[in-house]
Design a protein around this motif. Structure first.
Motif, PDB file in Angstrom:
ATOM      1  N   TRP A 260       0.853  -1.189   0.000  1.00 11.38           N
ATOM      2  CA  TRP A 260       0.000   0.000   0.000  1.00 11.38           C
ATOM      3  C   TRP A 260       0.886   1.235   0.000  1.00 11.38           C
ATOM      4  O   TRP A 260       1.788   1.359   0.811  1.00 11.38           O
ATOM      5  CB  TRP A 260      -0.927  -0.005   1.213  1.00 11.38           C
ATOM      6  N   LEU A 261       0.619   2.146  -0.959  1.00  9.33           N
ATOM      7  CA  LEU A 261       1.450   3.332  -1.134  1.00  9.33           C
ATOM      8  C   LEU A 261       0.585   4.576  -1.139  1.00  9.33           C
ATOM      9  O   LEU A 261      -0.612   4.514  -1.409  1.00  9.33           O
ATOM     10  CB  LEU A 261       2.217   3.267  -2.470  1.00  9.33           C
ATOM     11  N   GLY A 262       1.231   5.720  -0.894  1.00  6.67           N
ATOM     12  CA  GLY A 262       0.543   6.996  -1.001  1.00  6.67           C
ATOM     13  C   GLY A 262       0.297   7.340  -2.455  1.00  6.67           C
ATOM     14  O   GLY A 262       1.204   7.273  -3.283  1.00  6.67           O
ATOM     15  N   ALA A 263      -0.950   7.679  -2.805  1.00  7.39           N
ATOM     16  CA  ALA A 263      -1.311   7.946  -4.198  1.00  7.39           C
ATOM     17  C   ALA A 263      -0.698   9.256  -4.693  1.00  7.39           C
ATOM     18  O   ALA A 263      -0.458  10.183  -3.927  1.00  7.39           O
ATOM     19  CB  ALA A 263      -2.825   8.003  -4.337  1.00  7.39           C
ATOM     20  N   THR A 264      -0.434   9.314  -6.004  1.00  5.57           N
ATOM     21  CA  THR A 264       0.028  10.528  -6.669  1.00  5.57           C
ATOM     22  C   THR A 264      -0.868  10.779  -7.871  1.00  5.57           C
ATOM     23  O   THR A 264      -1.702   9.960  -8.240  1.00  5.57           O
ATOM     24  CB  THR A 264       1.483  10.383  -7.142  1.00  5.57           C
ATOM     25  N   ASP A 287       8.706 -13.653  13.049  1.00  3.32           N
ATOM     26  CA  ASP A 287       7.292 -13.939  13.259  1.00  3.32           C
ATOM     27  C   ASP A 287       6.434 -12.901  12.554  1.00  3.32           C
ATOM     28  O   ASP A 287       6.878 -11.770  12.287  1.00  3.32           O
ATOM     29  CB  ASP A 287       6.965 -13.925  14.759  1.00  3.32           C
ATOM     30  N   ASP A 288       5.189 -13.252  12.247  1.00  2.00           N
ATOM     31  CA  ASP A 288       4.268 -12.350  11.565  1.00  2.00           C
ATOM     32  C   ASP A 288       3.962 -11.143  12.455  1.00  2.00           C
ATOM     33  O   ASP A 288       3.354 -11.285  13.528  1.00  2.00           O
ATOM     34  CB  ASP A 288       2.968 -13.093  11.229  1.00  2.00           C
ATOM     35  N   PRO A 289       4.392  -9.948  12.048  1.00  2.00           N
ATOM     36  CA  PRO A 289       4.189  -8.750  12.880  1.00  2.00           C
ATOM     37  C   PRO A 289       2.805  -8.149  12.628  1.00  2.00           C
ATOM     38  O   PRO A 289       2.677  -7.019  12.151  1.00  2.00           O
ATOM     39  CB  PRO A 289       5.302  -7.821  12.405  1.00  2.00           C
ATOM     40  N   ALA A 290       1.751  -8.878  12.937  1.00  2.00           N
ATOM     41  CA  ALA A 290       0.402  -8.436  12.600  1.00  2.00           C
ATOM     42  C   ALA A 290      -0.013  -7.194  13.395  1.00  2.00           C
ATOM     43  O   ALA A 290      -0.725  -6.335  12.886  1.00  2.00           O
ATOM     44  CB  ALA A 290      -0.590  -9.575  12.840  1.00  2.00           C
ATOM     45  N   ARG A 291       0.417  -7.093  14.644  1.00  2.00           N
ATOM     46  CA  ARG A 291      -0.058  -6.016  15.515  1.00  2.00           C
ATOM     47  C   ARG A 291       0.962  -4.885  15.574  1.00  2.00           C
ATOM     48  O   ARG A 291       1.507  -4.546  16.633  1.00  2.00           O
ATOM     49  CB  ARG A 291      -0.364  -6.581  16.896  1.00  2.00           C
ATOM     50  N   VAL A 292       1.240  -4.280  14.404  1.00  3.42           N
ATOM     51  CA  VAL A 292       2.123  -3.118  14.320  1.00  3.42           C
ATOM     52  C   VAL A 292       1.460  -2.096  13.413  1.00  3.42           C
ATOM     53  O   VAL A 292       0.593  -2.430  12.591  1.00  3.42           O
ATOM     54  CB  VAL A 292       3.520  -3.489  13.771  1.00  3.42           C
ATOM     55  N   SER A 293       1.856  -0.841  13.521  1.00  2.62           N
ATOM     56  CA  SER A 293       1.247   0.208  12.704  1.00  2.62           C
ATOM     57  C   SER A 293       1.709   0.142  11.252  1.00  2.62           C
ATOM     58  O   SER A 293       1.013   0.620  10.355  1.00  2.62           O
ATOM     59  CB  SER A 293       1.591   1.583  13.294  1.00  2.62           C
ATOM     60  N   GLN A 295       1.929  -0.973   7.733  1.00  2.00           N
ATOM     61  CA  GLN A 295       0.986  -1.780   6.969  1.00  2.00           C
ATOM     62  C   GLN A 295       1.657  -2.783   6.044  1.00  2.00           C
ATOM     63  O   GLN A 295       1.099  -3.841   5.753  1.00  2.00           O
ATOM     64  CB  GLN A 295       0.096  -0.873   6.112  1.00  2.00           C
ATOM     65  N   ASN A 296       2.839  -2.457   5.563  1.00  3.09           N
ATOM     66  CA  ASN A 296       3.479  -3.294   4.554  1.00  3.09           C
ATOM     67  C   ASN A 296       4.418  -4.306   5.198  1.00  3.09           C
ATOM     68  O   ASN A 296       5.561  -3.992   5.542  1.00  3.09           O
ATOM     69  CB  ASN A 296       4.245  -2.424   3.541  1.00  3.09           C
ATOM     70  N   HIS A 297       3.928  -5.534   5.396  1.00  2.00           N
ATOM     71  CA  HIS A 297       4.792  -6.623   5.846  1.00  2.00           C
ATOM     72  C   HIS A 297       4.438  -7.868   5.051  1.00  2.00           C
ATOM     73  O   HIS A 297       3.286  -8.290   5.013  1.00  2.00           O
ATOM     74  CB  HIS A 297       4.716  -6.857   7.360  1.00  2.00           C
ATOM     75  N   LEU A 298       5.444  -8.413   4.383  1.00  2.52           N
ATOM     76  CA  LEU A 298       5.253  -9.499   3.433  1.00  2.52           C
ATOM     77  C   LEU A 298       6.146 -10.681   3.774  1.00  2.52           C
ATOM     78  O   LEU A 298       7.273 -10.509   4.256  1.00  2.52           O
ATOM     79  CB  LEU A 298       5.602  -9.024   2.011  1.00  2.52           C
ATOM     80  N   SER A 351       6.136   2.713   4.537  1.00  2.00           N
ATOM     81  CA  SER A 351       5.402   3.237   3.383  1.00  2.00           C
ATOM     82  C   SER A 351       6.048   4.489   2.819  1.00  2.00           C
ATOM     83  O   SER A 351       5.979   4.745   1.622  1.00  2.00           O
ATOM     84  CB  SER A 351       3.951   3.528   3.758  1.00  2.00           C
ATOM     85  N   VAL A 352       6.724   5.291   3.683  1.00  2.00           N
ATOM     86  CA  VAL A 352       7.347   6.519   3.199  1.00  2.00           C
ATOM     87  C   VAL A 352       8.511   6.245   2.266  1.00  2.00           C
ATOM     88  O   VAL A 352       8.978   7.121   1.568  1.00  2.00           O
ATOM     89  CB  VAL A 352       7.831   7.392   4.370  1.00  2.00           C
ATOM     90  N   ALA A 353       9.003   5.000   2.254  1.00  2.45           N
ATOM     91  CA  ALA A 353      10.153   4.660   1.421  1.00  2.45           C
ATOM     92  C   ALA A 353       9.737   4.263   0.010  1.00  2.45           C
ATOM     93  O   ALA A 353      10.573   4.079  -0.846  1.00  2.45           O
ATOM     94  CB  ALA A 353      10.933   3.500   2.049  1.00  2.45           C
ATOM     95  N   LEU A 354       8.428   4.143  -0.227  1.00  2.00           N
ATOM     96  CA  LEU A 354       7.948   3.673  -1.512  1.00  2.00           C
ATOM     97  C   LEU A 354       7.593   4.869  -2.381  1.00  2.00           C
ATOM     98  O   LEU A 354       6.674   5.621  -2.075  1.00  2.00           O
ATOM     99  CB  LEU A 354       6.727   2.770  -1.321  1.00  2.00           C
TER     100      LEU A 354
END
Length: 356
Positions: A260-264, A287-293, A295-298, A351-354
């Motif tokens: 998920w990225l910021g739209a342009t 481990d799956d970091p589900a409970r973090v702010s 959003q992008n974890h793959l 997300s800010v890196a994308l």
């Protein structure tokens, strides 16, 4: 189709010595520091610099060899420089049609309406060129070059004179140009970001020589890539915009590797684009970091780990869709987590890196 160049040119304090063959598909970036010979090589390709003993062949056409020399206007090359040299007394339309009218009708493959639409300047055709922004002027320059129906486009740092915002505006037009116009491009740049956003392959130049020619993916997979010298290692991911959300974000890539990225303003559903991810903005978790702010974890699979000159480690990971994602970690983190090739881990991406 290939471009064959062999040339040796000695000047005081500098020698250009090139013997290479470049594939003529998509965008080829000539990348290197200022003074390494990029512009001189481009001038030889164009026929602006005649060097004794040089050989330049474009496909089956011999542009220079022995006594044979084809001048620029017969090579059917489109040239775009740092500063757009538009004719000030003409409108946008007049500038665009300047070369078109001088192209034999039988050789015209591109026409004003389609080129103006391609470059997003259809509404500017009747505007005087002195009322254009820097990005608009450069797009008109590109359009004028395209309307000569060239076999090859040569771009000499076309973005270097533009400010950051204007570069962002014109970048999407350049990235679509080779595909939509069907014209191969050779682009000079010393900006890694421009290479990563636009190029299909890279010819690395240093001190008058081409050291290697690689696809962009090959260049980005090397931990010692010259593209990483300024900002550090980065990954370039290519994918389709899948969804635009109401909160201003957009979904990029397939479901199994969704980001998920910021739209342009250049984003639209169904459009294929590239995003750039700095390796230092990627973390790894066992481990799956589900409970973090974040959003992008793959889920990714580790392929290799390399030690960088900085003493950090560069971990090469493969996404579910097969693309490469790089993560820069401390050696202590790699040791503490016991990270090994073949291991499945979770990549956390800021997300800010994308950046599209």
């Amino acid at each position: 189709m290939t471009l064959r160049i062999r040339s040796r040119l000695a000047r005081e304090g500098f020698t250009l010595d090139v013997d290479c063959t470049l594939p003529m598909e998509g965008v080829t970036a000539l990348f290197g520091r200022s003074g390494c010979g990029k512009t001189t090589l481009l001038r030889i390709i164009a026929g602006l610099e005649r060097v004794a003993g040089a050989e330049v062949r474009f496909g089956d056409e011999v542009w220079q060899r022995d006594a044979a020399f084809v001048p620029l206007h017969r090579r059917r090359i489109g040239l775009v420089f740092q500063e757009p040299s538009l004719l000030p007394h003409m409108s946008v339309r007049g500038n665009m049609l300047y070369g078109y009218r001088r192209t034999p009708e039988a050789e015209r493959r591109l026409h004003l309406p389609e080129v103006a639409d391609m470059l997003g300047i259809a509404e500017l055709l009747d505007r005087p060129v002195d009322r254009l922004s820097g990005g608009q002027r450069q797009r008109v320059s590109l359009g004028r070059a395209l309307l000569t129906s060239p076999k090859l486009l040569l771009l000499d740092e076309p973005l270097s004179a533009l400010d950051t915002q204007t570069k962002r505006e014109i970048m999407p037009f350049l990235s679509r140009l080779a595909d939509e116009a069907g014209v191969p491009m050779v682009m000079i740049t010393h900006s890694p970001a421009e290479v990563e956003r636009l190029a299909d392959r890279v010819a690395f130049m240093r001190e008058g020589r081409i050291e290697r020619i690689e696809s962009l993916r090959e260049a980005m997979a090397r931990p010692d890539s010259p593209l990483f010298d300024d900002e550090g290692a980065a990954s370039v991911l290519e994918g389709e915009v899948a969804e635009l959300a109401e909160d201003g974000l957009f979904a990029f890539g397939p479901p199994e590797a969704r980001l998920w990225l910021g739209a342009t303003s250049s984003v639209a559903v169904g459009v294929t684009t590239r995003v750039r991810v700095l390796a230092r903005d990627v973390s790894l978790a066992l481990d799956d970091p589900a409970r973090v702010s974040m959003q992008n974890h793959l889920l990714v699979r580790i392929e290799r780990t390399d030690t960088l000159r900085s003493g950090h480690a560069l971990v090469s990971c493969r996404l579910a869709d097969g693309q490469l994602l790089l993560a820069e970690l401390t050696v202590r983190s790699v040791t503490r987590l016991c990270l090994q090739p073949g291991q499945s881990v979770f990549a956390l991406i800021k997300s800010v890196a994308l950046v599209d």
